[in-house]
Design a protein around this motif. Sequence first.
Motif, PDB file in Angstrom:
ATOM      1  N   GLY A  12       0.888  -1.368  -0.021  1.00 26.58           N
ATOM      2  CA  GLY A  12       0.219   0.022  -0.018  1.00 26.58           C
ATOM      3  C   GLY A  12       0.971   1.048  -0.082  1.00 26.58           C
ATOM      4  O   GLY A  12       0.226   2.349   0.247  1.00 26.58           O
ATOM      5  N   ALA A  13       2.264   1.303  -0.358  1.00 25.85           N
ATOM      6  CA  ALA A  13       2.905   2.380  -0.287  1.00 25.85           C
ATOM      7  C   ALA A  13       2.629   3.240  -1.394  1.00 25.85           C
ATOM      8  O   ALA A  13       3.109   4.485  -1.395  1.00 25.85           O
ATOM      9  CB  ALA A  13       4.681   2.136  -0.265  1.00 25.85           C
ATOM     10  N   ARG A  14       1.839   2.892  -2.510  1.00 29.11           N
ATOM     11  CA  ARG A  14       1.666   3.505  -3.666  1.00 29.11           C
ATOM     12  C   ARG A  14       0.407   3.198  -4.198  1.00 29.11           C
ATOM     13  O   ARG A  14       0.255   2.262  -5.085  1.00 29.11           O
ATOM     14  CB  ARG A  14       2.750   3.682  -4.522  1.00 29.11           C
ATOM     15  N   ILE A  15      -0.931   3.435  -3.633  1.00 24.18           N
ATOM     16  CA  ILE A  15      -1.928   3.293  -4.239  1.00 24.18           C
ATOM     17  C   ILE A  15      -2.321   3.922  -5.406  1.00 24.18           C
ATOM     18  O   ILE A  15      -2.191   5.151  -5.627  1.00 24.18           O
ATOM     19  CB  ILE A  15      -3.281   3.686  -3.203  1.00 24.18           C
ATOM     20  N   MET A  16      -2.972   3.377  -6.566  1.00 24.37           N
ATOM     21  CA  MET A  16      -2.831   4.045  -7.772  1.00 24.37           C
ATOM     22  C   MET A  16      -4.414   4.392  -8.125  1.00 24.37           C
ATOM     23  O   MET A  16      -5.422   3.940  -7.436  1.00 24.37           O
ATOM     24  CB  MET A  16      -2.471   2.998  -8.914  1.00 24.37           C
ATOM     25  N   ASN A  17      -4.389   5.412  -9.214  1.00 24.94           N
ATOM     26  CA  ASN A  17      -5.568   5.805  -9.588  1.00 24.94           C
ATOM     27  C   ASN A  17      -6.532   4.809 -10.068  1.00 24.94           C
ATOM     28  O   ASN A  17      -5.935   3.875 -10.986  1.00 24.94           O
ATOM     29  CB  ASN A  17      -5.407   7.091 -10.619  1.00 24.94           C
ATOM     30  N   LEU A  18      -7.530   4.559  -9.781  1.00 20.05           N
ATOM     31  CA  LEU A  18      -8.479   3.425 -10.363  1.00 20.05           C
ATOM     32  C   LEU A  18      -8.652   3.453 -11.674  1.00 20.05           C
ATOM     33  O   LEU A  18      -8.979   2.547 -12.587  1.00 20.05           O
ATOM     34  CB  LEU A  18      -9.723   3.546  -9.554  1.00 20.05           C
ATOM     35  N   GLN A  19      -8.800   4.732 -12.413  1.00 19.31           N
ATOM     36  CA  GLN A  19      -9.075   4.926 -13.708  1.00 19.31           C
ATOM     37  C   GLN A  19      -7.576   4.677 -14.659  1.00 19.31           C
ATOM     38  O   GLN A  19      -7.671   4.560 -15.768  1.00 19.31           O
ATOM     39  CB  GLN A  19      -9.728   6.411 -14.149  1.00 19.31           C
ATOM     40  N   PRO A  78      -4.256   3.159 -13.567  1.00 26.09           N
ATOM     41  CA  PRO A  78      -3.304   2.490 -12.583  1.00 26.09           C
ATOM     42  C   PRO A  78      -1.834   2.574 -12.660  1.00 26.09           C
ATOM     43  O   PRO A  78      -1.011   2.260 -11.921  1.00 26.09           O
ATOM     44  CB  PRO A  78      -3.678   0.899 -12.670  1.00 26.09           C
ATOM     45  N   LEU A  79      -1.400   3.330 -13.883  1.00 24.29           N
ATOM     46  CA  LEU A  79       0.020   3.905 -13.813  1.00 24.29           C
ATOM     47  C   LEU A  79       0.219   5.153 -13.133  1.00 24.29           C
ATOM     48  O   LEU A  79       1.397   5.782 -13.096  1.00 24.29           O
ATOM     49  CB  LEU A  79       0.348   3.937 -15.338  1.00 24.29           C
ATOM     50  N   SER A  80      -1.022   5.794 -12.693  1.00 19.75           N
ATOM     51  CA  SER A  80      -0.658   7.090 -11.947  1.00 19.75           C
ATOM     52  C   SER A  80      -1.271   7.137 -10.412  1.00 19.75           C
ATOM     53  O   SER A  80      -2.078   6.392 -10.237  1.00 19.75           O
ATOM     54  CB  SER A  80      -1.564   8.220 -12.806  1.00 19.75           C
ATOM     55  N   PRO A 132       2.413  -6.564 -10.725  1.00 21.28           N
ATOM     56  CA  PRO A 132       2.337  -5.010 -10.997  1.00 21.28           C
ATOM     57  C   PRO A 132       2.733  -4.661 -12.310  1.00 21.28           C
ATOM     58  O   PRO A 132       2.090  -3.575 -12.937  1.00 21.28           O
ATOM     59  CB  PRO A 132       3.486  -4.504 -10.060  1.00 21.28           C
ATOM     60  N   GLN A 133       3.659  -5.418 -12.882  1.00 17.89           N
ATOM     61  CA  GLN A 133       4.093  -4.993 -14.156  1.00 17.89           C
ATOM     62  C   GLN A 133       3.088  -5.286 -15.190  1.00 17.89           C
ATOM     63  O   GLN A 133       2.615  -4.570 -16.100  1.00 17.89           O
ATOM     64  CB  GLN A 133       5.525  -5.774 -14.614  1.00 17.89           C
ATOM     65  N   GLU A 134       2.342  -6.410 -15.260  1.00 19.01           N
ATOM     66  CA  GLU A 134       1.581  -6.897 -16.180  1.00 19.01           C
ATOM     67  C   GLU A 134       0.291  -6.663 -15.945  1.00 19.01           C
ATOM     68  O   GLU A 134      -0.829  -6.607 -16.744  1.00 19.01           O
ATOM     69  CB  GLU A 134       1.619  -8.483 -16.462  1.00 19.01           C
ATOM     70  N   LYS A 135      -0.158  -6.434 -14.620  1.00 21.42           N
ATOM     71  CA  LYS A 135      -1.402  -6.383 -14.310  1.00 21.42           C
ATOM     72  C   LYS A 135      -1.548  -5.235 -13.167  1.00 21.42           C
ATOM     73  O   LYS A 135      -1.756  -5.364 -11.913  1.00 21.42           O
ATOM     74  CB  LYS A 135      -1.908  -7.452 -13.827  1.00 21.42           C
ATOM     75  N   SER A 156      -3.354  -5.553  -9.613  1.00 24.29           N
ATOM     76  CA  SER A 156      -2.450  -5.510  -8.638  1.00 24.29           C
ATOM     77  C   SER A 156      -2.721  -4.389  -7.188  1.00 24.29           C
ATOM     78  O   SER A 156      -2.713  -4.524  -6.334  1.00 24.29           O
ATOM     79  CB  SER A 156      -0.974  -5.379  -9.005  1.00 24.29           C
ATOM     80  N   ASN A 157      -3.130  -3.334  -8.079  1.00 27.39           N
ATOM     81  CA  ASN A 157      -3.618  -2.106  -7.191  1.00 27.39           C
ATOM     82  C   ASN A 157      -4.768  -2.632  -6.438  1.00 27.39           C
ATOM     83  O   ASN A 157      -4.851  -2.326  -5.200  1.00 27.39           O
ATOM     84  CB  ASN A 157      -3.904  -0.997  -8.006  1.00 27.39           C
ATOM     85  N   LEU A 158      -5.803  -2.977  -6.956  1.00 31.12           N
ATOM     86  CA  LEU A 158      -6.829  -3.499  -6.188  1.00 31.12           C
ATOM     87  C   LEU A 158      -6.664  -4.605  -5.305  1.00 31.12           C
ATOM     88  O   LEU A 158      -7.069  -4.723  -4.099  1.00 31.12           O
ATOM     89  CB  LEU A 158      -8.036  -4.157  -7.218  1.00 31.12           C
ATOM     90  N   MET A 159      -5.546  -5.464  -5.613  1.00 36.50           N
ATOM     91  CA  MET A 159      -5.164  -6.420  -4.484  1.00 36.50           C
ATOM     92  C   MET A 159      -4.480  -5.704  -3.472  1.00 36.50           C
ATOM     93  O   MET A 159      -4.961  -6.423  -1.993  1.00 36.50           O
ATOM     94  CB  MET A 159      -4.348  -7.591  -5.170  1.00 36.50           C
ATOM     95  N   GLN A 160      -4.106  -4.753  -3.783  1.00 37.47           N
ATOM     96  CA  GLN A 160      -3.239  -4.098  -2.312  1.00 37.47           C
ATOM     97  C   GLN A 160      -4.378  -3.543  -1.571  1.00 37.47           C
ATOM     98  O   GLN A 160      -4.162  -3.708  -0.326  1.00 37.47           O
ATOM     99  CB  GLN A 160      -2.370  -2.741  -2.891  1.00 37.47           C
ATOM    100  N   ILE A 161      -5.534  -2.979  -1.973  1.00 33.70           N
ATOM    101  CA  ILE A 161      -6.444  -2.158  -1.375  1.00 33.70           C
ATOM    102  C   ILE A 161      -7.487  -3.337  -0.783  1.00 33.70           C
ATOM    103  O   ILE A 161      -7.497  -3.304   0.512  1.00 33.70           O
ATOM    104  CB  ILE A 161      -7.567  -1.471  -2.253  1.00 33.70           C
ATOM    105  N   TYR A 162      -7.471  -4.477  -1.245  1.00 35.49           N
ATOM    106  CA  TYR A 162      -8.196  -5.518  -0.707  1.00 35.49           C
ATOM    107  C   TYR A 162      -7.445  -6.229   0.431  1.00 35.49           C
ATOM    108  O   TYR A 162      -8.027  -6.371   1.462  1.00 35.49           O
ATOM    109  CB  TYR A 162      -8.625  -6.646  -1.839  1.00 35.49           C
TER     110      TYR A 162
END
Length: 331
Positions: free
Chosen positions: A184-191, A193-195, A236-239, A243-249
Amino acid sequence: MEEKKTIFSGIKPSGDLTLGSYIGAIKKWVELADSYNCYYAIVDMHAITVRHDPAALRRRTLEQLALYIACGLDPKKNVIFVQSHVPAHAELAWVLNCYTMFGELSRMTQFKDKSQKHADNINAGLFTYPVLMAADILLYQTDLVPVGDDQKQHVELTRDIAERFNGIYGDVFKIPEPYIPKVGARIMNLQNPLSKMSKSEQDAGGCICLLDKPEDILRAFKRAVTDSGSEVRYDPQEKPGISNLMQIYAVCTGKSFEEIEREFAGKGYGDFKMAVGEATVALLRPLQEEYNRLMADKAYLEDVFAEGAQRASAVAEKTLAKVRSEERRVG
Ligand code: TYM
């Protein structure tokens, strides 16, 4: 008994608090509260480095305090205060400016990003922003600075400034360490995920704010950008989206990535997104209820600010006196 170590961290009241700030910073603060002497600031002087609405800044400062407490920070155990209520921050920042190099500040990623975004207002405060942050941290003889990944560079600069100053004048400052969460050190924008999910880009469903309504949160997760596959797997590279959603979950439920992969094996992204949305709503519901209760008692919140400023000043003034006497032989 060994003396407790000290923690300092802060958040700018420049927009509504996001799930990113909660997961990257506040959640850790709450976990650390019992084992450390903790100072948590609402860093309003950092918020004026971009053009702002003064009334909104004042309102958000109070709201942010209510949110800190609603997230579980007890003002009796933690010193919670507003940066501008403690003038030592501005004074030490000036001194440290004289020990910080132009080249160092020019290399700060956040400065480069912000000066692109605010090309019509690249003011000196935006440039020396990390020096004020160094003053925040060093005033409290801080051991650990719990922050998200994006602030690591600023904490490293703080260490360099402190080492330079100590190298000339002796051990004036404790050298702090960044403390970055593993998940969770860098949660990404849901729209996108690279930002990074950011409070300055609260648009089009990419950013979840702590006070968002459950239906808006569920809708945002339902629409979250993923990839063309169907397997819930941490990569995180391919997905990046999944991966961001998995961190949140993982943060909402306490489950590991392996457990999550097993839970959603053979299920589609739709089920997974729904589950992340529901877990986030469940995480935020009690926090929102407590926030509403606290906001109805403004006198209490003002008292917390007054007491916090007093407790913070007492410590900050000691460090500042040391700086004055070592650097100028005054005081
Ligand atoms: P700020 O206000 O931008 O963010 C506050 C904290 O939240 C973390 N964070 C995130 N973590 C994970 N994912 C995200 N998407 C996300 N967005 C934000 C940040 O890393 C930060 O920990 N300069 C600082 C405030 C500051 C400060 C300090 C911090 C001023 N003085 C002294 C620590 C110590 C800032 O702008 O954070």
